[in-house]
Design a protein around this motif. Structure first.
Motif, short mmCIF file in Angstrom:
data_model
loop_
_atom_site.label_atom_id
_atom_site.label_comp_id
_atom_site.label_asym_id
_atom_site.label_seq_id
_atom_site.Cartn_x
_atom_site.Cartn_y
_atom_site.Cartn_z
N ILE A 113 0.83 -1.21 0.00
CA ILE A 113 0.00 0.00 0.00
C ILE A 113 0.86 1.26 0.00
N ALA A 114 1.85 1.32 0.89
CA ALA A 114 2.72 2.50 0.93
C ALA A 114 3.48 2.66 -0.38
N THR A 115 3.95 1.55 -0.94
CA THR A 115 4.68 1.61 -2.21
C THR A 115 3.79 2.14 -3.33
N GLU A 116 2.59 1.61 -3.43
CA GLU A 116 1.67 2.04 -4.48
C GLU A 116 1.32 3.52 -4.32
N ALA A 117 1.07 3.95 -3.10
CA ALA A 117 0.73 5.35 -2.85
C ALA A 117 1.92 6.26 -3.12
N ALA A 118 3.11 5.88 -2.69
CA ALA A 118 4.30 6.72 -2.88
C ALA A 118 4.65 6.84 -4.36
N ARG A 119 4.56 5.75 -5.08
CA ARG A 119 4.83 5.82 -6.53
C ARG A 119 3.87 6.79 -7.20
N GLU A 120 2.59 6.69 -6.85
CA GLU A 120 1.60 7.56 -7.48
C GLU A 120 1.80 9.02 -7.06
N LEU A 121 2.17 9.24 -5.81
CA LEU A 121 2.43 10.61 -5.35
C LEU A 121 3.61 11.21 -6.13
N VAL A 122 4.70 10.45 -6.27
CA VAL A 122 5.86 10.95 -7.01
C VAL A 122 5.48 11.21 -8.47
N ASP A 123 4.66 10.34 -9.04
CA ASP A 123 4.18 10.56 -10.41
C ASP A 123 3.37 11.86 -10.48
N TRP A 124 2.47 12.07 -9.51
CA TRP A 124 1.67 13.30 -9.47
C TRP A 124 2.57 14.52 -9.32
N LEU A 125 3.56 14.42 -8.44
CA LEU A 125 4.49 15.55 -8.23
C LEU A 125 5.28 15.85 -9.50
N SER A 126 5.57 14.82 -10.29
CA SER A 126 6.34 15.04 -11.52
C SER A 126 5.55 15.86 -12.55
N ARG A 127 4.23 15.94 -12.37
CA ARG A 127 3.39 16.76 -13.25
C ARG A 127 3.13 18.15 -12.67
N GLN A 128 3.70 18.43 -11.51
CA GLN A 128 3.58 19.73 -10.85
C GLN A 128 4.89 20.49 -11.06
N PRO A 129 4.93 21.74 -10.65
CA PRO A 129 6.20 22.49 -10.78
C PRO A 129 7.18 22.11 -9.67
N VAL A 130 7.58 20.84 -9.66
CA VAL A 130 8.50 20.31 -8.65
C VAL A 130 9.71 19.74 -9.40
N HIS A 131 10.90 20.06 -8.92
CA HIS A 131 12.13 19.58 -9.57
C HIS A 131 12.81 18.46 -8.77
N THR A 132 12.52 18.39 -7.47
CA THR A 132 13.19 17.42 -6.62
C THR A 132 12.20 16.86 -5.61
N VAL A 133 12.31 15.57 -5.35
CA VAL A 133 11.52 14.91 -4.32
C VAL A 133 12.50 14.34 -3.31
N ARG A 165 18.72 11.33 4.21
CA ARG A 165 17.96 12.05 3.17
C ARG A 165 18.00 11.23 1.89
N TRP A 166 16.82 10.93 1.37
CA TRP A 166 16.66 10.24 0.10
C TRP A 166 16.26 11.28 -0.95
N HIS A 167 16.61 11.05 -2.21
CA HIS A 167 16.49 12.09 -3.23
C HIS A 167 16.08 11.50 -4.58
N ARG A 168 15.30 12.28 -5.31
CA ARG A 168 15.01 11.97 -6.71
C ARG A 168 14.84 13.28 -7.46
N SER A 169 15.56 13.42 -8.56
CA SER A 169 15.39 14.58 -9.44
C SER A 169 14.29 14.27 -10.44
N ILE A 170 13.47 15.28 -10.70
CA ILE A 170 12.40 15.14 -11.71
C ILE A 170 12.97 15.73 -12.99
N ARG A 171 13.06 14.94 -14.00
CA ARG A 171 13.57 15.39 -15.29
C ARG A 171 12.43 16.01 -16.09
N ARG A 172 12.67 17.14 -16.68
CA ARG A 172 11.66 17.84 -17.49
C ARG A 172 12.00 17.73 -18.96
#
Length: 172
Positions: A113-133, A165-172
């Protein structure tokens, strides 16, 4: 910041519903296991305490440069809430950054459940004006590390209040 309000998000099994004060009663039961606070500290909140907390959270950040996004996680087939997921978006030197966190009640852990929710949240954030998670995870919390990895985050050498600290860059 120019970011949208939290909106409902659906996955194959889950509905991420924007947090409302009315969720406090059910969420108090979902989050009632003291073991959930092993790595984060604190104790389970009473329905009254969660109502007060949710009122503050749904009012939004008092800092106009920070946006709060909070959802409850609903397992559709069981028609019950199972946890929470959130993102705090703020400005950094490299553009908007989202700090994410999640918590799933003990009876629903180990079911993805947490994995499915976190993946979807990061996907949603990648469509927002966010560069880093980013996420901050206790070094001994293997389950949260697995969730972060599944969501595409990688650990860094940086520490914050005893957590990695864990990190992911959102590529545009």
């Amino acid at each position: 910041m120019n970011t949208p309000a939290a909106q409902p998000i659906s996955t194959r099994r889950l509905d991420l519903l924007p947090l409302h004060v009315e969720h406090a009663e059910e969420m108090a039961a979902v989050l009632s296991d003291p073991a959930l606070h092993t790595f984060t500290g604190g104790t389970p909140g009473t329905p009254q305490a969660l109502r007060s907390r949710y009122q503050r959270m749904t009012a939004g950040s008092p800092d106009p440069a920070v946006s709060w996004f909070n959802w409850v996680i609903r397992l559709r087939d069981e028609a019950c809430l199972t946890g929470t997921i959130q993102a705090t978006v703020s400005l950094s030197g490299h553009g908007p950054i989202a700090e994410i966190a999640w918590m799933v009640g003990t009876p629903w852990q180990g079911k993805g459940i947490a994995t499915e929710a976190a993946r979807e949240l990061v996907d949603w954030l990648s469509r927002q004006p966010v560069h880093t998670v980013v996420a901050h995870i206790h070094p001994e919390h293997r389950a949260s590390a697995a969730v972060a990895t599944a969501a595409g985050l990688t650990p860094t050498d940086e520490w914050h209040e005893g957590e990695i600290r864990w990190h992911r860059s959102i590529r545009r």
